[in-house]
Design a protein around this motif. Structure first.
Motif, PDB file in Angstrom:
ATOM      1  N   GLN A  90       0.704  -7.982   3.483  1.00  0.00           N
ATOM      2  CA  GLN A  90       0.308  -8.168   2.082  1.00  0.00           C
ATOM      3  C   GLN A  90       1.542  -8.581   1.287  1.00  0.00           C
ATOM      4  O   GLN A  90       2.536  -7.859   1.258  1.00  0.00           O
ATOM      5  CB  GLN A  90      -0.254  -6.859   1.525  1.00  0.00           C
TER       6      GLN A  90
ATOM      7  N   MET B 264      -0.011  -0.307  -9.772  1.00  0.00           N
ATOM      8  CA  MET B 264      -0.338  -1.516  -9.019  1.00  0.00           C
ATOM      9  C   MET B 264       0.924  -2.322  -8.729  1.00  0.00           C
ATOM     10  O   MET B 264       1.044  -2.929  -7.667  1.00  0.00           O
ATOM     11  CB  MET B 264      -1.326  -2.382  -9.807  1.00  0.00           C
TER      12      MET B 264
ATOM     13  N   ILE C  88      -2.458  -7.070  -4.356  1.00  0.00           N
ATOM     14  CA  ILE C  88      -3.631  -6.656  -3.577  1.00  0.00           C
ATOM     15  C   ILE C  88      -4.356  -7.807  -2.880  1.00  0.00           C
ATOM     16  O   ILE C  88      -5.285  -7.555  -2.113  1.00  0.00           O
ATOM     17  CB  ILE C  88      -4.649  -5.867  -4.431  1.00  0.00           C
TER      18      ILE C  88
ATOM     19  N   LEU D 178       8.649   0.336  -1.071  1.00  0.00           N
ATOM     20  CA  LEU D 178       8.821   1.038   0.201  1.00  0.00           C
ATOM     21  C   LEU D 178       8.365   0.155   1.354  1.00  0.00           C
ATOM     22  O   LEU D 178       7.556  -0.754   1.178  1.00  0.00           O
ATOM     23  CB  LEU D 178       7.996   2.330   0.231  1.00  0.00           C
TER      24      LEU D 178
ATOM     25  N   ASN E 190       6.665   0.030   5.384  1.00  0.00           N
ATOM     26  CA  ASN E 190       5.587   0.698   6.107  1.00  0.00           C
ATOM     27  C   ASN E 190       6.048   2.024   6.711  1.00  0.00           C
ATOM     28  O   ASN E 190       5.213   2.837   7.106  1.00  0.00           O
ATOM     29  CB  ASN E 190       5.018  -0.215   7.203  1.00  0.00           C
TER      30      ASN E 190
ATOM     31  N   ARG F 207       2.475   1.673  -3.505  1.00  0.00           N
ATOM     32  CA  ARG F 207       1.553   2.153  -4.542  1.00  0.00           C
ATOM     33  C   ARG F 207       1.426   3.669  -4.530  1.00  0.00           C
ATOM     34  O   ARG F 207       1.348   4.307  -5.583  1.00  0.00           O
ATOM     35  CB  ARG F 207       0.168   1.532  -4.337  1.00  0.00           C
ATOM     36  N   VAL F 208       1.360   4.252  -3.319  1.00  0.00           N
ATOM     37  CA  VAL F 208       1.234   5.718  -3.235  1.00  0.00           C
ATOM     38  C   VAL F 208       2.438   6.379  -3.913  1.00  0.00           C
ATOM     39  O   VAL F 208       2.296   7.383  -4.611  1.00  0.00           O
ATOM     40  CB  VAL F 208       1.131   6.158  -1.758  1.00  0.00           C
ATOM     41  N   GLU F 209       3.608   5.788  -3.713  1.00  0.00           N
ATOM     42  CA  GLU F 209       4.830   6.393  -4.244  1.00  0.00           C
ATOM     43  C   GLU F 209       4.967   6.192  -5.753  1.00  0.00           C
ATOM     44  O   GLU F 209       5.383   7.101  -6.477  1.00  0.00           O
ATOM     45  CB  GLU F 209       6.045   5.772  -3.538  1.00  0.00           C
TER      46      GLU F 209
ATOM     47  N   PRO G  37       0.816  -1.233   0.000  1.00  0.00           N
ATOM     48  CA  PRO G  37       0.000   0.000   0.000  1.00  0.00           C
ATOM     49  C   PRO G  37       0.847   1.280   0.000  1.00  0.00           C
ATOM     50  O   PRO G  37       0.513   2.249  -0.675  1.00  0.00           O
ATOM     51  CB  PRO G  37      -0.823  -0.130   1.290  1.00  0.00           C
ATOM     52  N   HIS G  38       1.953   1.286   0.744  1.00  0.00           N
ATOM     53  CA  HIS G  38       2.811   2.472   0.747  1.00  0.00           C
ATOM     54  C   HIS G  38       3.566   2.589  -0.575  1.00  0.00           C
ATOM     55  O   HIS G  38       3.791   3.696  -1.073  1.00  0.00           O
ATOM     56  CB  HIS G  38       3.789   2.407   1.929  1.00  0.00           C
TER      57      HIS G  38
END
Lengths: 203, 203
Positions: B134, B62, B93, B71, B73, B56-58, B53-54
């Protein structure tokens, strides 16, 4: 029609509520633009939490539809997506913003963030700090393109839409009115707004 | 051309390796069908782990592309996706299979699973059990349809394709040759295969 008064989550801050099994919460998109990061935790010491990766395996969808349930990291049902009057556009794959995110975006000092808001909200209920799981980012629009690139999309919400989540066990629901004001995820004017919720009466 | 011998991850089991910063691992899709759930943990007691999840933001994707980094957490770079000779179809995911997943699929007794394999592999290195983050599900095909439904897709890999992950800090990489034999995620014959990896020499 629901006459329960709306509670406010001040812009950029968090709130948490305890729900008994069978109770529900409605999280309302009053402005049409404000993302509400949302988490759920099973009551007690076990550390069990709503897990979007486990939920996806069960539902076969990025976002549960009304009638489908969210699972915990132990694959137990914690919340049912009972009603969703929005177009169903919510994000379940982007991490909550945190202090490190704002540092990477160039902020010099501390910036309020959803991960800290989650723990501030839990602390107000006397609960200890914990790691921030992947949130259910209500009203957040992250299109997944065919090449699997992601877009930080403009909000597509309509004022007044809401989701109703029904507790399937005793749990705590935490919410953050996302303080993001550098990217336009909370709207083009980059001005976080209050969030809102209500606890509908039984039945 | 890499002459390093291939190591085997027995079908349905896990393996973990320690990488120093600058070292790399190549995870090879020998059969073309076998999913390898993959995790990375920063060496030490801090509990820091590779977080999709971190990431993906960067990266805004996907799945990271070659040259992009994963990255943790804490939003620190842990692994670089240095090379990917596959078509880039990997899943980021879906939760790892675990004992509860196989119970929900109707298994009466214990079924080997990726979450337990991760901890078995860590234990072989003397590391304590921990929650299963994940995973990076290499060679796993989960199409996201326009209506945001997900598909447990048939494998689209080609024998011999591989990804090379470069450690950006001292870390542990754990892998599981997914034991899933009820759904066809590891191929239509529902027969898990060995996984393979190699540690290329420096340079």
């Amino acid at each position: 029609m629901n006459e329960t008064p709306l509670e406010t989550i001040p812009a950029g801050y968090g709130r948490a509520v305890r729900l008994r099994a069978g109770e529900a919460i409605e999280i309302v998109n009053v402005t049409g633009t404000q993302v509400i990061d949302t988490w759920a935790f099973v009551e007690g010491e076990g550390g069990e939490y709503m897990s979007l990766p486990h939920t996806r395996v069960e539902t076969g969808r990025m976002v549960p539809r009304p009638g489908e349930s969210f699972l915990t990291n132990l694959r137990k049902e914690i919340l049912r997506m009972e009603e969703d009057t929005s177009s169903g556009i919510h994000d379940t794959i982007m991490a909550a913003c945190d202090a490190a995110r704002y540092q990477r975006l160039g902020c010099a000092g501390y910036h309020r963030n959803c991960a800290a808001n989650m723990n501030e909200a839990l602390a107000e209920l006397g609960l200890p700090a914990r790691e921030c799981p992947q949130p259910l980012n209500l009203f957040m629009n992250i299109p997944v393109h065919p090449d699997r690139s992601l877009e930080q999309g403009a909000p597509v919400g309509h004022p007044g839409e809401y989701v109703r989540l029904r507790a399937l066990c005793d749990c705590v629901v935490a919410m953050s009115a996302c303080p993001q004001d550098i990217t336009p995820i909370n709207g083009a004017d980059r001005t976080p707004q209050d969030g809102h919720y209500r606890i509908p009466s039984a039945g």
